[in-house]
Design an enzyme around this catalytic site. Structure first.
Site, mmCIF file in Angstrom:
data_model
loop_
_atom_site.group_PDB
_atom_site.id
_atom_site.type_symbol
_atom_site.label_atom_id
_atom_site.label_comp_id
_atom_site.label_asym_id
_atom_site.label_seq_id
_atom_site.Cartn_x
_atom_site.Cartn_y
_atom_site.Cartn_z
ATOM 1 N N CYS A 101 -40.429 -8.676 -23.561
ATOM 2 C CA CYS A 101 -39.547 -7.544 -23.894
ATOM 3 C C CYS A 101 -38.463 -8.033 -24.859
ATOM 4 O O CYS A 101 -37.741 -8.969 -24.546
ATOM 5 C CB CYS A 101 -38.915 -7.016 -22.606
ATOM 6 S SG CYS A 101 -37.554 -5.867 -22.877
ATOM 7 N N CYS A 148 -35.011 -1.413 -27.438
ATOM 8 C CA CYS A 148 -35.496 -0.033 -27.591
ATOM 9 C C CYS A 148 -34.715 0.960 -26.732
ATOM 10 O O CYS A 148 -34.694 2.153 -27.050
ATOM 11 C CB CYS A 148 -36.976 0.043 -27.245
ATOM 12 S SG CYS A 148 -37.898 -1.380 -27.800
ATOM 13 N N THR A 197 -31.466 -4.068 -19.286
ATOM 14 C CA THR A 197 -32.200 -4.944 -20.200
ATOM 15 C C THR A 197 -31.293 -5.455 -21.320
ATOM 16 O O THR A 197 -30.599 -4.673 -21.964
ATOM 17 C CB THR A 197 -33.389 -4.158 -20.822
ATOM 18 O OG1 THR A 197 -34.299 -3.849 -19.783
ATOM 19 C CG2 THR A 197 -34.106 -4.973 -21.883
ATOM 20 N N GLU A 210 -32.554 -9.160 -17.701
ATOM 21 C CA GLU A 210 -31.939 -7.996 -17.056
ATOM 22 C C GLU A 210 -30.733 -8.465 -16.239
ATOM 23 O O GLU A 210 -30.699 -9.611 -15.794
ATOM 24 C CB GLU A 210 -32.905 -7.272 -16.093
ATOM 25 C CG GLU A 210 -34.177 -6.748 -16.724
ATOM 26 C CD GLU A 210 -35.230 -7.814 -16.876
ATOM 27 O OE1 GLU A 210 -35.249 -8.749 -16.049
ATOM 28 O OE2 GLU A 210 -36.032 -7.747 -17.827
ATOM 29 N N HIS A 261 -38.453 7.279 -24.959
ATOM 30 C CA HIS A 261 -38.610 5.924 -24.440
ATOM 31 C C HIS A 261 -40.005 5.683 -23.856
ATOM 32 O O HIS A 261 -40.497 4.554 -23.876
ATOM 33 C CB HIS A 261 -37.522 5.636 -23.402
ATOM 34 C CG HIS A 261 -37.269 4.172 -23.250
ATOM 35 N ND1 HIS A 261 -37.100 3.334 -24.325
ATOM 36 C CD2 HIS A 261 -37.178 3.383 -22.150
ATOM 37 C CE1 HIS A 261 -36.919 2.102 -23.894
ATOM 38 N NE2 HIS A 261 -36.963 2.100 -22.577
ATOM 39 N N TYR A 298 -43.059 2.476 -25.051
ATOM 40 C CA TYR A 298 -43.805 1.480 -24.267
ATOM 41 C C TYR A 298 -45.101 1.029 -24.936
ATOM 42 O O TYR A 298 -45.852 0.243 -24.362
ATOM 43 C CB TYR A 298 -44.006 1.971 -22.827
ATOM 44 C CG TYR A 298 -42.838 1.518 -21.969
ATOM 45 C CD1 TYR A 298 -41.573 2.061 -22.151
ATOM 46 C CD2 TYR A 298 -42.976 0.497 -21.041
ATOM 47 C CE1 TYR A 298 -40.489 1.613 -21.423
ATOM 48 C CE2 TYR A 298 -41.896 0.044 -20.307
ATOM 49 C CZ TYR A 298 -40.657 0.606 -20.502
ATOM 50 O OH TYR A 298 -39.583 0.142 -19.779
ATOM 51 N N CYS A 328 -44.828 -1.025 -26.939
ATOM 52 C CA CYS A 328 -44.470 -2.451 -26.995
ATOM 53 C C CYS A 328 -45.449 -3.263 -26.159
ATOM 54 O O CYS A 328 -45.803 -4.383 -26.500
ATOM 55 C CB CYS A 328 -43.046 -2.665 -26.496
ATOM 56 S SG CYS A 328 -42.839 -2.319 -24.726
ATOM 57 N N GLU A 377 -41.704 -4.073 -15.311
ATOM 58 C CA GLU A 377 -41.041 -3.161 -16.252
ATOM 59 C C GLU A 377 -42.017 -2.062 -16.686
ATOM 60 O O GLU A 377 -41.625 -0.913 -16.871
ATOM 61 C CB GLU A 377 -40.548 -3.943 -17.461
ATOM 62 C CG GLU A 377 -39.596 -3.160 -18.354
ATOM 63 C CD GLU A 377 -38.954 -4.052 -19.405
ATOM 64 O OE1 GLU A 377 -39.645 -4.934 -19.954
ATOM 65 O OE2 GLU A 377 -37.760 -3.852 -19.694
HETATM 66 C C1 LIG Z 1 -37.514 -4.862 -15.942
HETATM 67 C C2 LIG Z 1 -36.785 -3.569 -15.954
HETATM 68 C C3 LIG Z 1 -35.933 -3.272 -17.020
HETATM 69 C C4 LIG Z 1 -35.221 -2.068 -17.039
HETATM 70 N N1 LIG Z 1 -34.350 -1.834 -18.077
HETATM 71 C C5 LIG Z 1 -33.541 -0.742 -18.022
HETATM 72 C C6 LIG Z 1 -32.528 -0.530 -19.025
HETATM 73 O O1 LIG Z 1 -32.385 -1.291 -19.970
HETATM 74 N N2 LIG Z 1 -31.727 0.539 -18.913
HETATM 75 C C7 LIG Z 1 -31.855 1.424 -17.887
HETATM 76 O O2 LIG Z 1 -31.104 2.377 -17.847
HETATM 77 N N3 LIG Z 1 -32.796 1.253 -16.924
HETATM 78 C C8 LIG Z 1 -33.634 0.193 -16.973
HETATM 79 N N4 LIG Z 1 -34.596 0.013 -15.992
HETATM 80 C C9 LIG Z 1 -34.569 0.926 -14.849
HETATM 81 C C10 LIG Z 1 -35.745 1.849 -14.643
HETATM 82 O O3 LIG Z 1 -35.620 3.004 -15.426
HETATM 83 C C11 LIG Z 1 -35.771 2.132 -13.120
HETATM 84 O O4 LIG Z 1 -36.279 0.958 -12.514
HETATM 85 C C12 LIG Z 1 -36.616 3.326 -12.753
HETATM 86 O O5 LIG Z 1 -35.991 4.509 -13.185
HETATM 87 C C13 LIG Z 1 -36.850 3.390 -11.248
HETATM 88 O O6 LIG Z 1 -35.632 3.340 -10.559
HETATM 89 P P1 LIG Z 1 -35.422 2.287 -9.377
HETATM 90 O O7 LIG Z 1 -35.772 0.947 -9.890
HETATM 91 O O8 LIG Z 1 -34.069 2.513 -8.864
HETATM 92 O O9 LIG Z 1 -36.515 2.651 -8.314
HETATM 93 P P2 LIG Z 1 -36.457 3.794 -7.224
HETATM 94 O O10 LIG Z 1 -35.843 5.013 -7.835
HETATM 95 O O11 LIG Z 1 -35.878 3.286 -5.969
HETATM 96 O O12 LIG Z 1 -38.005 4.087 -7.015
HETATM 97 C C14 LIG Z 1 -38.806 3.430 -6.017
HETATM 98 C C15 LIG Z 1 -39.848 4.425 -5.525
HETATM 99 O O13 LIG Z 1 -39.195 5.513 -4.891
HETATM 100 C C16 LIG Z 1 -39.630 6.747 -5.457
HETATM 101 N N5 LIG Z 1 -38.474 7.659 -5.450
HETATM 102 C C17 LIG Z 1 -37.264 7.457 -6.035
HETATM 103 N N6 LIG Z 1 -36.448 8.505 -5.804
HETATM 104 C C18 LIG Z 1 -37.152 9.389 -5.073
HETATM 105 C C19 LIG Z 1 -36.862 10.671 -4.542
HETATM 106 N N7 LIG Z 1 -35.684 11.251 -4.711
HETATM 107 N N8 LIG Z 1 -37.856 11.303 -3.840
HETATM 108 C C20 LIG Z 1 -39.065 10.728 -3.683
HETATM 109 N N9 LIG Z 1 -39.391 9.511 -4.165
HETATM 110 C C21 LIG Z 1 -38.449 8.855 -4.852
HETATM 111 C C22 LIG Z 1 -40.097 6.393 -6.871
HETATM 112 O O14 LIG Z 1 -41.033 7.333 -7.386
HETATM 113 C C23 LIG Z 1 -40.705 5.018 -6.642
HETATM 114 O O15 LIG Z 1 -42.030 5.132 -6.201
HETATM 115 C C24 LIG Z 1 -35.368 -1.156 -15.974
HETATM 116 C C25 LIG Z 1 -36.235 -1.452 -14.915
HETATM 117 C C26 LIG Z 1 -36.925 -2.629 -14.886
HETATM 118 C C27 LIG Z 1 -37.829 -2.918 -13.705
HETATM 119 S S1 SF4 Z 2 -39.648 -0.510 -24.969
HETATM 120 FE FE1 SF4 Z 2 -40.623 -2.417 -24.345
HETATM 121 S S2 SF4 Z 2 -39.731 -4.070 -25.556
HETATM 122 FE FE2 SF4 Z 2 -38.473 -2.254 -25.822
HETATM 123 S S3 SF4 Z 2 -36.813 -2.544 -24.359
HETATM 124 FE FE3 SF4 Z 2 -38.385 -1.305 -23.316
HETATM 125 S S4 SF4 Z 2 -39.803 -2.734 -22.292
HETATM 126 FE FE4 SF4 Z 2 -38.485 -3.917 -23.724
#
Ligand SMILES: Cc1cc2nc3c(=O)[nH]c(=O)nc-3n(C[C@H](O)[C@H](O)[C@H](O)COP(=O)(O)OP(=O)(O)OC[C@H]3O[C@@H](n4cnc5c(N)ncnc54)[C@H](O)[C@@H]3O)c2cc1C
Ligand code: SF4
Length: 477
Positions: free
Chosen positions: A72, A76, A163, A229, A264, A268, A270, A418
């Site tokens: 990553c 983006c 990220t 992250e 966004h 992906y 990417c 991710e």
């Molecule tokens: C490597 C990585 C990089 C990331 N980078 C960024 C970033 O740069 N900026 C950013 O803003 N975000 C970033 N994210 C966040 C990403 O958008 C969130 O991980 C994603 O939205 C899921 O949220 P969570 O991790 O809190 O999981 P959760 O919301 O806890 O989800 C876990 C499970 O619970 C379920 N769930 C959640 N809420 C409910 C509900 N109300 N009812 C029923 N089921 C539910 C989901 O469907 C899922 O199956 C990143 C995530 C990762 C893993």
């Molecule tokens: S789109 Fe792909 S490379 Fe760009 S920030 Fe997200 S995961 Fe990283």
């Protein structure tokens, strides 16, 4: 260590961001644009898409950077925050006569004049997922306004999984979800410099991350590049009015989240660039093991390519089927963007499974680089880890470590987890796919062809195109 960026665990993520600048210099047609504000050449990551070509070129740049880094490259989220905020601020202004759009353009001008890195911070820590922000036991589970002055607002809370935040110059904070009137203080969009008072960063662990601190460059698998992250904690962080792009317009929060995720989720692609590297590694290990002629090996490489190109195909199609918003900014197709991201929640896992299949068990049991360099043990490893006679044992070890890195190690964070959760977990895409699938229209198509006469299908079905199908059959494309 004086500079955190020189820490061996952090440095690979800096290198990945640096690659975005290098590509802008070596291939400006792909990774650079002329700023509409300054007239200078700037990174494409800072440019709001004003045409279908802009959307498509963002995707092509992302695939290329995935190929060059195998991870990553972190820019983006900020790019798509700008893409989405451009039209949303315009529409808030239209409804409420606020001045957010011009402020955003002024901020873009500033970012363009410095050609800096901007991170997008949407995900809050969210506490109890079944509750709205104002219902949480702890009000800080979502970023919110805690104080106001004549000059601006103070915000507290935390953004999760951020990220590239240690590699960014600025952060754009945005709400995570649909908000109600009671969540008004949570409806805040603003920009903060990463060193603003009250900000703290808690760096995320990644699988096998301490290998980079052991010296050597084999066991890390991809010594040069990695993702990053952190959790960002906001303790009364001040945002002056000039950097506020939404304040209290809770009715626009869901529109912002939808626009952001539409951009966004097609970003992906990417992962198709990263997939190219993994497919290459799988083909290389098959060659080193002397099994390239076996038909099942070739078939598995074909399957990996098919899955990888399906990701790319839907992402790039979402961009080609983009359309103009009232602000003039172009947005990608919502249905195809969600289909792209939904593929991404699954296909990299299958591609990884096939890569591990081709690699053999050594991908998880290979002795260490230190043993390989040991005077006695090294000779044993040189002898017993040999594959094809003409391939150096060290090369075989390096490719195995790269596959480990991408499917189990540091870069599996980006390639697998991710892919699953970034830009929303799988269910979030299924909700939007369901919303756009136009079953009534499809049922009418079926009824007409089946010869079932009803009042509703007497007229030409094609004359009533709307939503996704209006975009599919848009003759202007
Ligand atoms: C490597 C990585 C990089 C990331 N980078 C960024 C970033 O740069 N900026 C950013 O803003 N975000 C970033 N994210 C966040 C990403 O958008 C969130 O991980 C994603 O939205 C899921 O949220 P969570 O991790 O809190 O999981 P959760 O919301 O806890 O989800 C876990 C499970 O619970 C379920 N769930 C959640 N809420 C409910 C509900 N109300 N009812 C029923 N089921 C539910 C989901 O469907 C899922 O199956 C990143 C995530 C990762 C893993
Ligand atoms: S789109 Fe792909 S490379 Fe760009 S920030 Fe997200 S995961 Fe990283």
């Amino acid at each position: 260590m004086e500079e955190s960026v020189d820490h061996p665990m952090i440095r690979p993520s800096i290198n990945a961001v640096a690659k975005t600048y290098e590509l802008a210099i070596s291939h400006p047609e792909l990774a650079a644009v002329t700023s509409p504000f300054t007239g200078e050449r700037i990174s494409r990551f800072l440019h709001v898409s004003m045409s279908r070509d802009d959307l498509v070129l963002q995707n092509k740049m992302q695939r290329r950077l995935g190929q060059l880094t195998g991870t990553c490259f972190q820019r983006c989220v900020g790019m798509d925050a700008f893409n989405s905020l451009y039209s949303v601020t315009y529409e808030i202004d239209e409804k409420y006569a606020t001045g957010y759009h011009q402020r955003l353009k002024d901020f873009l001008h500033l970012m363009h004049s410095q050609n800096v890195v901007v991170g997008g911070a949407m995900t809050d820590v969210k506490g109890d997922r079944s509750l709205a922000p104002h219902q949480q036991a702890d009000p800080d589970m979502f970023l919110h306004i805690v104080d106001r002055t004549e000059e601006g607002v103070y915000v507290s809370g935390a953004k999760a999984h951020q990220t590239g935040c240690i590699n960014s110059h600025w952060l754009l904070v945005m709400p995570t979800m649909r908000l109600t009137e009671q969540d008004k203080d949570y409806a805040i969009v603003g920009a903060v410099p990463v060193d603003a008072e009250g900000l703290a960063y808690i760096y995320g662990r990644q699988s096998c991350d301490t290998r980079s601190m052991e010296g050597g460059d084999m066991d890390v698998g991809n010594a040069k590049f990695g993702g990053q992250e952190a959790m960002v904690v906001f303790d009364r962080v001040f945002i002056p009015h000039r950097y506020i792009f939404m304040d209290g317009e809770y009715d626009f929060a869901s529109l912002l989240v939808e626009r952001f995720t539409t951009y966004h989720r097609r970003s992906y692609v990417c992962k198709s660039g990263v997939g190219d590297v993994l497919i290459g590694a799988a083909a290389a290990i098959a060659e080193y093991n002397g099994i390239t002629k076996a038909s099942h090996i070739k078939d598995k490489l074909v399957e990996m390519t098919h899955l990888n190109e399906t990701v790319y195909g839907t992402g790039i199609a979402a961009s080609y089927q983009g359309y103009a918003t009232s602000s003039g900014a172009y947005i990608s197709d919502e249905m195809l963007a969600n289909v792209c991201k939904h593929h991404v929640t699954r296909f990299p896992f299958e591609i990884s499974r096939l890569a591990q299949d081709l690699a053999g068990g050594l991908v998880a049991t290979l002795p260490s680089e230190k043993d390989y360099h040991h005077p006695e043990i090294g000779a044993l490893l040189e002898k017993y880890l040999k594959g094809k006679a003409d391939v150096p044992t060290a090369d075989r070890m390096r490719i195995l470590r790269l596959i480990e890195n991408m499917t189990l190690g540091r870069n599996a964070v980006g390639y697998l987890t991710e892919s699953l959760h970034g830009a929303g977990s799988p269910q979030a895409q299924r909700i939007l796919i369901a919303r756009g699938m136009q079953l009534a229209y499809k049922k009418r198509l079926a009824r007409v062809l089946a010869g079932i006469e009803t009042e509703e299908n007497k007229e030409e079905v094609m004359e009533e195109l709307s939503g996704y199908f209006a975009r599919v059959f848009n003759e202007e494309v």
